[in-house]
Design a protein around this motif. Structure first.
Motif, PDB file in Angstrom:
ATOM      1  N   ILE A  21       1.442  -4.977  25.031  1.00  0.00           N
ATOM      2  CA  ILE A  21       0.156  -5.218  24.383  1.00  0.00           C
ATOM      3  C   ILE A  21      -0.597  -6.245  25.217  1.00  0.00           C
ATOM      4  O   ILE A  21      -0.095  -7.347  25.456  1.00  0.00           O
ATOM      5  N   LEU A  22      -1.808  -5.883  25.654  1.00  0.00           N
ATOM      6  CA  LEU A  22      -2.553  -6.723  26.597  1.00  0.00           C
ATOM      7  C   LEU A  22      -3.980  -6.926  26.095  1.00  0.00           C
ATOM      8  O   LEU A  22      -4.603  -5.988  25.601  1.00  0.00           O
ATOM      9  N   GLY A  23      -4.491  -8.140  26.221  1.00  0.00           N
ATOM     10  CA  GLY A  23      -5.860  -8.439  25.795  1.00  0.00           C
ATOM     11  C   GLY A  23      -5.920  -9.751  25.039  1.00  0.00           C
ATOM     12  O   GLY A  23      -5.337 -10.751  25.460  1.00  0.00           O
ATOM     13  N   THR A  24      -6.606  -9.724  23.895  1.00  0.00           N
ATOM     14  CA  THR A  24      -6.727 -10.927  23.058  1.00  0.00           C
ATOM     15  C   THR A  24      -6.313 -10.594  21.623  1.00  0.00           C
ATOM     16  O   THR A  24      -6.209  -9.420  21.254  1.00  0.00           O
ATOM     17  N   THR A  25      -6.086 -11.631  20.819  1.00  0.00           N
ATOM     18  CA  THR A  25      -5.592 -11.455  19.446  1.00  0.00           C
ATOM     19  C   THR A  25      -6.534 -10.562  18.635  1.00  0.00           C
ATOM     20  O   THR A  25      -7.756 -10.686  18.715  1.00  0.00           O
ATOM     21  N   THR A  26      -5.948  -9.683  17.841  1.00  0.00           N
ATOM     22  CA  THR A  26      -6.732  -8.709  17.080  1.00  0.00           C
ATOM     23  C   THR A  26      -7.369  -9.340  15.844  1.00  0.00           C
ATOM     24  O   THR A  26      -7.150 -10.513  15.536  1.00  0.00           O
ATOM     25  N   PHE A  27      -8.150  -8.541  15.117  1.00  0.00           N
ATOM     26  CA  PHE A  27      -8.996  -9.017  14.016  1.00  0.00           C
ATOM     27  C   PHE A  27      -8.198  -9.623  12.852  1.00  0.00           C
ATOM     28  O   PHE A  27      -8.580 -10.633  12.280  1.00  0.00           O
ATOM     29  N   GLY A  28      -7.114  -8.974  12.456  1.00  0.00           N
ATOM     30  CA  GLY A  28      -6.285  -9.502  11.371  1.00  0.00           C
ATOM     31  C   GLY A  28      -6.598  -8.942   9.998  1.00  0.00           C
ATOM     32  O   GLY A  28      -6.638  -9.682   9.016  1.00  0.00           O
ATOM     33  N   LYS A  29      -6.823  -7.627   9.908  1.00  0.00           N
ATOM     34  CA  LYS A  29      -7.040  -6.988   8.599  1.00  0.00           C
ATOM     35  C   LYS A  29      -5.761  -6.251   8.208  1.00  0.00           C
ATOM     36  O   LYS A  29      -5.468  -5.172   8.705  1.00  0.00           O
ATOM     37  N   GLY A  30      -5.015  -6.854   7.305  1.00  0.00           N
ATOM     38  CA  GLY A  30      -3.713  -6.309   6.947  1.00  0.00           C
ATOM     39  C   GLY A  30      -3.638  -5.746   5.550  1.00  0.00           C
ATOM     40  O   GLY A  30      -2.595  -5.833   4.897  1.00  0.00           O
ATOM     41  N   SER A  31      -4.734  -5.164   5.062  1.00  0.00           N
ATOM     42  CA  SER A  31      -4.724  -4.616   3.702  1.00  0.00           C
ATOM     43  C   SER A  31      -5.110  -3.145   3.710  1.00  0.00           C
ATOM     44  O   SER A  31      -5.781  -2.662   4.619  1.00  0.00           O
ATOM     45  N   VAL A  32      -4.671  -2.462   2.667  1.00  0.00           N
ATOM     46  CA  VAL A  32      -4.907  -1.023   2.531  1.00  0.00           C
ATOM     47  C   VAL A  32      -5.857  -0.778   1.369  1.00  0.00           C
ATOM     48  O   VAL A  32      -5.662  -1.313   0.270  1.00  0.00           O
ATOM     49  N   GLN A  33      -6.901   0.021   1.628  1.00  0.00           N
ATOM     50  CA  GLN A  33      -7.856   0.361   0.566  1.00  0.00           C
ATOM     51  C   GLN A  33      -7.652   1.818   0.123  1.00  0.00           C
ATOM     52  O   GLN A  33      -7.479   2.702   0.965  1.00  0.00           O
ATOM     53  N   THR A  34      -7.664   2.006  -1.177  1.00  0.00           N
ATOM     54  CA  THR A  34      -7.551   3.351  -1.757  1.00  0.00           C
ATOM     55  C   THR A  34      -8.889   3.719  -2.384  1.00  0.00           C
ATOM     56  O   THR A  34      -9.515   2.896  -3.049  1.00  0.00           O
ATOM     57  N   ILE A  35      -9.340   4.941  -2.148  1.00  0.00           N
ATOM     58  CA  ILE A  35     -10.581   5.431  -2.744  1.00  0.00           C
ATOM     59  C   ILE A  35     -10.255   6.124  -4.057  1.00  0.00           C
ATOM     60  O   ILE A  35      -9.547   7.128  -4.078  1.00  0.00           O
ATOM     61  N   LEU A  36     -10.749   5.559  -5.153  1.00  0.00           N
ATOM     62  CA  LEU A  36     -10.482   6.101  -6.493  1.00  0.00           C
ATOM     63  C   LEU A  36     -11.773   6.732  -7.022  1.00  0.00           C
ATOM     64  O   LEU A  36     -12.777   6.045  -7.187  1.00  0.00           O
ATOM     65  N   PRO A  37     -11.772   8.042  -7.269  1.00  0.00           N
ATOM     66  CA  PRO A  37     -12.998   8.703  -7.741  1.00  0.00           C
ATOM     67  C   PRO A  37     -13.343   8.313  -9.172  1.00  0.00           C
ATOM     68  O   PRO A  37     -12.462   8.097 -10.004  1.00  0.00           O
ATOM     69  N   LEU A  38     -14.638   8.201  -9.432  1.00  0.00           N
ATOM     70  CA  LEU A  38     -15.162   7.910 -10.761  1.00  0.00           C
ATOM     71  C   LEU A  38     -16.053   9.066 -11.211  1.00  0.00           C
ATOM     72  O   LEU A  38     -16.454   9.893 -10.379  1.00  0.00           O
ATOM     73  N   PRO A  39     -16.391   9.141 -12.494  1.00  0.00           N
ATOM     74  CA  PRO A  39     -17.239  10.234 -12.969  1.00  0.00           C
ATOM     75  C   PRO A  39     -18.588  10.286 -12.260  1.00  0.00           C
ATOM     76  O   PRO A  39     -19.082   9.280 -11.747  1.00  0.00           O
ATOM     77  N   GLU A  40     -19.158  11.463 -12.196  1.00  0.00           N
ATOM     78  CA  GLU A  40     -20.492  11.725 -11.647  1.00  0.00           C
ATOM     79  C   GLU A  40     -20.607  11.390 -10.159  1.00  0.00           C
ATOM     80  O   GLU A  40     -21.658  11.005  -9.663  1.00  0.00           O
ATOM     81  N   GLY A  41     -19.488  11.517  -9.432  1.00  0.00           N
ATOM     82  CA  GLY A  41     -19.526  11.383  -7.982  1.00  0.00           C
ATOM     83  C   GLY A  41     -19.397   9.984  -7.440  1.00  0.00           C
ATOM     84  O   GLY A  41     -19.405   9.785  -6.222  1.00  0.00           O
ATOM     85  N   ALA A  42     -19.298   8.985  -8.291  1.00  0.00           N
ATOM     86  CA  ALA A  42     -19.132   7.603  -7.817  1.00  0.00           C
ATOM     87  C   ALA A  42     -17.677   7.365  -7.415  1.00  0.00           C
ATOM     88  O   ALA A  42     -16.809   8.235  -7.589  1.00  0.00           O
ATOM     89  N   GLY A  43     -17.404   6.203  -6.867  1.00  0.00           N
ATOM     90  CA  GLY A  43     -16.041   5.904  -6.450  1.00  0.00           C
ATOM     91  C   GLY A  43     -15.776   4.421  -6.406  1.00  0.00           C
ATOM     92  O   GLY A  43     -16.698   3.594  -6.454  1.00  0.00           O
ATOM     93  N   LEU A  44     -14.509   4.073  -6.295  1.00  0.00           N
ATOM     94  CA  LEU A  44     -14.081   2.679  -6.244  1.00  0.00           C
ATOM     95  C   LEU A  44     -13.191   2.518  -5.025  1.00  0.00           C
ATOM     96  O   LEU A  44     -12.199   3.224  -4.870  1.00  0.00           O
ATOM     97  N   ARG A  45     -13.624   1.652  -4.116  1.00  0.00           N
ATOM     98  CA  ARG A  45     -12.770   1.331  -2.966  1.00  0.00           C
ATOM     99  C   ARG A  45     -12.024   0.060  -3.318  1.00  0.00           C
ATOM    100  O   ARG A  45     -12.611  -1.021  -3.386  1.00  0.00           O
ATOM    101  N   LEU A  46     -10.733   0.191  -3.534  1.00  0.00           N
ATOM    102  CA  LEU A  46      -9.952  -0.915  -4.079  1.00  0.00           C
ATOM    103  C   LEU A  46      -8.770  -1.227  -3.168  1.00  0.00           C
ATOM    104  O   LEU A  46      -8.044  -0.333  -2.731  1.00  0.00           O
ATOM    105  N   THR A  47      -8.583  -2.505  -2.866  1.00  0.00           N
ATOM    106  CA  THR A  47      -7.411  -2.922  -2.092  1.00  0.00           C
ATOM    107  C   THR A  47      -6.182  -2.795  -2.977  1.00  0.00           C
ATOM    108  O   THR A  47      -6.077  -3.458  -4.003  1.00  0.00           O
ATOM    109  N   THR A  48      -5.271  -1.926  -2.577  1.00  0.00           N
ATOM    110  CA  THR A  48      -4.107  -1.622  -3.416  1.00  0.00           C
ATOM    111  C   THR A  48      -2.782  -2.071  -2.808  1.00  0.00           C
ATOM    112  O   THR A  48      -1.748  -2.041  -3.475  1.00  0.00           O
ATOM    113  N   ALA A  49      -2.802  -2.440  -1.525  1.00  0.00           N
ATOM    114  CA  ALA A  49      -1.541  -2.835  -0.886  1.00  0.00           C
ATOM    115  C   ALA A  49      -1.823  -3.639   0.370  1.00  0.00           C
ATOM    116  O   ALA A  49      -2.951  -3.675   0.870  1.00  0.00           O
ATOM    117  N   LYS A  50      -0.785  -4.293   0.860  1.00  0.00           N
ATOM    118  CA  LYS A  50      -0.826  -4.944   2.168  1.00  0.00           C
ATOM    119  C   LYS A  50       0.182  -4.234   3.067  1.00  0.00           C
ATOM    120  O   LYS A  50       1.205  -3.753   2.581  1.00  0.00           O
TER     121      LYS A  50
END
Length: 449
Positions: free
Chosen positions: A306-335
């Motif tokens: 691995i060569l370069g500089t230290t990476t951003f550091g985003k260690g979480s997982v987002q799940t897209i949960l559908p809501l009625p009428e086409g809306a949605g919820l992007r929710l962090t559900t895990a690391k």
């Protein structure tokens, strides 16, 4: 309007019922908070100076609730949900920049290669203070995304603060259709591949496999550079599959959340056939999420340098949960965690070889630097060595390339472009030198001079 007035007695009954049913204190607190919310909403409806749009107020409350969690959880209107689907499928219209909230400030994660943001010099870590003169401090992440996107050909002005600047600067960018071609590739030399993965979308793994097959058809692979710089991430499953291509065993990444379904371990599978040549992976501060999964897995399994500089550091997982009428919820559900069990959240992947992009190389060269890597044998219609002429197959013409003059000129242009990149990009140049050294050490390299 009336439905909110009805909400109070219903909530009161529910609260009383929860007490009689001896439910947990936490559940009782939730109902009490909901009652407070309903009371506040009712008072706003009754006494606010102007008549309110109830939907707008409720949506504001939802966004505020999610904004109190983390920078990556958000409510998506049906329009936002549609935009997300378009982005992960391959294209959208905007300025081509991945953004995030860092310490409450709208921050550039990475510009997408070849887009208005990259051409104007927007960098990872830049803070977006204003969009079209409007302060971003009170915007949600999705609101900011919506303001940055728009019809093709329309301008958007962003006010950017960079750490080394004394004053913020304005950039006016013209929105374009942003095609997300996630995999590009070429040969640095016969047998040495350069592969750029700019993000992880639905076709990334398929495109990477095709790239490797095409490279392998030209020459046996003696080594490869995998460039993940300014790769802001994307689909988790695609990042896992990309790492799987270069590994034949072991854990790639694990995720941990509150519930059983979030406790997952992703493992590599044998059989890809791309785990036996030296690999150098390029990363920087714009490498986030999925690119950190790939880099972390290859680093922990000692599959590549691995060569370069230290990476951003985003260690979480987002799940897209559908809501009625086409809306949605992007929710962090895990690391997520690297094979060694480390979380890279807010710390990032630290390179094996720290190589900053130097200021002199970062600047655009004018005029272009000399092309040291182009040789006589690379030129179309070059004179052949007498020994080579005797060995030349009868079905080839004088060019030695099957008579396709246009293909020869394209090949020459590709060589020139890569030579220029190697001159200007010290990280890529160092990676190439390192790769050739690894190839020599492994005994794979055979001189073809």
């Amino acid at each position: 309007m009336k439905r909110f007035f009805v909400l109070l007695p219903i909530l009161f009954i529910l609260t009383q019922t929860s007490v009689f049913a001896d439910e947990s204190k936490q559940e009782r607190d939730i109902y009490r908070d909901l009652e407070t919310f309903a009371n506040v909403l009712t008072l706003i409806q009754q006494y606010y100076v102007d008549e309110i749009d109830s939907s707008k107020v409720v949506n504001g409350a939802i966004n505020g609730m999610l904004g109190s969690l983390d920078p990556h959880s958000a409510y998506m209107t049906p329009e936002d949900f549609k935009d997300l689907e378009e982005e992960t499928s391959g294209s959208f219209t905007g300025i081509g920049i991945e953004i995030s909230m860092r310490d409450g400030v709208l921050t550039a994660v990475a510009p997408i290669e070849g887009t208005p943001a990259e051409k104007q010099g927007i960098k990872s870590g830049d803070q977006l203070i204003r969009i079209n003169g409007e302060l971003t401090k009170t915007m949600t992440l999705l609101e900011a995304v919506k303001k940055l996107r728009g019809a093709k050909g329309t301008p958007v002005t962003i006010t950017v603060h960079r750490q080394e600047w004394k004053e913020p600067k304005d950039f006016t960018l013209i929105r374009e259709a942003i095609p997300l071609v996630s995999v590009k590739y070429t040969e640095l030399e016969p047998g040495f591949a350069y592969i750029r993965v700019s993000n992880f979308q639905a076709t990334t793994t398929k495109d990477l496999r095709n790239a490797l097959k095409n490279l392998k058809k030209k020459h046996p692979l003696q080594g490869a550079i995998l460039d993940l710089r300014n790769n802001p991430g994307g689909l988790l499953d695609q990042a896992v599959k990309v790492a799987d291509i270069f590994l034949d065993k072991g854990v790639i990444v694990s995720t941990k959340g509150r519930h059983k379904e979030e406790q997952m371990v992703f493992k590599a599978h044998p059989g890809e056939g791309y785990s036996d040549f030296p690999l150098v992976v390029l990363v920087n501060g714009g490498s986030a999420s999925g690119s950190e999964i790939v880099a972390g897995a290859l680093q922990d399994h000692k599959r590549g340098i691995i060569l370069g500089t230290t990476t951003f550091g985003k260690g979480s997982v987002q799940t897209i949960l559908p809501l009625p009428e086409g809306a949605g919820l992007r929710l962090t559900t895990a690391k997520y965690y690297t094979p060694s069990g480390d979380s890279i959240q807010a710390t990032g992947i630290k390179p094996d070889m720290v190589v900053p992009l130097t200021a002199a190389v970062e600047a655009k060269a004018d005029p272009p630097p000399p092309l040291k890597t182009v040789r006589e044998k690379d030129l179309p219609r070059h004179f052949k060595n007498e020994k080579d002429v005797k060995k030349q197959p009868e079905n080839q013409d004088e060019s030695g390339e099957g008579g396709d003059q246009e293909e020869n000129f394209q090949k020459m242009e590709d060589i020139r472009q890569m030579a220029r990149r190697l001159e200007q990009d010290n990280q890529l140049r160092t990676a190439f030198i390192t790769l050739k050294s690894l190839s020599l050490a492994s005994g794979q390299h055979r001189s073809k001079e």
